[in-house]
Scaffold this motif. Structure first.
Motif, short mmCIF file in Angstrom:
data_model
loop_
_atom_site.label_atom_id
_atom_site.label_comp_id
_atom_site.label_asym_id
_atom_site.label_seq_id
_atom_site.Cartn_x
_atom_site.Cartn_y
_atom_site.Cartn_z
N GLY A 18 3.70 -30.71 5.08
CA GLY A 18 2.35 -31.09 4.64
C GLY A 18 1.51 -29.89 4.28
N ARG A 19 1.56 -28.83 5.09
CA ARG A 19 0.79 -27.63 4.79
C ARG A 19 1.26 -26.98 3.50
NH1 ARG A 19 1.06 -25.03 10.76
NH2 ARG A 19 -0.27 -26.54 11.79
N SER A 20 2.57 -26.91 3.31
CA SER A 20 3.07 -26.29 2.09
C SER A 20 2.74 -27.15 0.87
CB SER A 20 4.58 -26.05 2.19
OG SER A 20 5.26 -27.26 2.38
N LEU A 21 2.74 -28.46 1.02
CA LEU A 21 2.38 -29.35 -0.09
C LEU A 21 0.92 -29.18 -0.47
CD1 LEU A 21 4.51 -31.41 -1.19
CD2 LEU A 21 2.94 -33.16 -0.40
N ILE A 22 0.06 -29.05 0.53
CA ILE A 22 -1.36 -28.82 0.25
C ILE A 22 -1.54 -27.47 -0.44
CG2 ILE A 22 -3.60 -28.36 1.35
CD1 ILE A 22 -2.88 -30.54 3.38
#
Length: 79
Positions: A38-42
């Motif tokens: 999720g962090r990398s996608l954001i």
């Protein structure tokens, strides 16, 4: 009416600078795979938005080279 502040002994002040707690904080929890994803996608979404706005904004910032500029240049040289 007003309370006088009590003086603090110098040894206490000197000792306060070196005071360290013997209580250790709990260890940090490791991030799960879904949290990392999720962090990398954001992060990728933010970077893609910045790159997209740069790509779309650069033509608007460049000096105009349209057909109206060519006509004005020819008219000024022709007279």
């Amino acid at each position: 009416m007003f309370r006088r502040r009590e003086s603090v002994p110098f040894s206490f002040v000197a000792e306060a600078d070196r005071f360290r707690s013997n209580v250790t904080p709990p260890p940090r929890e490791r991030s799960s795979v879904s949290q990392l994803a999720g962090r990398s996608l954001i992060g990728l979404t933010v970077v893609a938005g910045l790159v997209g706005s740069l790509i779309l904004g650069l033509p608007a910032l460049s000096p105009a080279q349209g057909p109206s500029d060519i006509r004005q240049t020819q008219a000024s040289h022709g007279s």
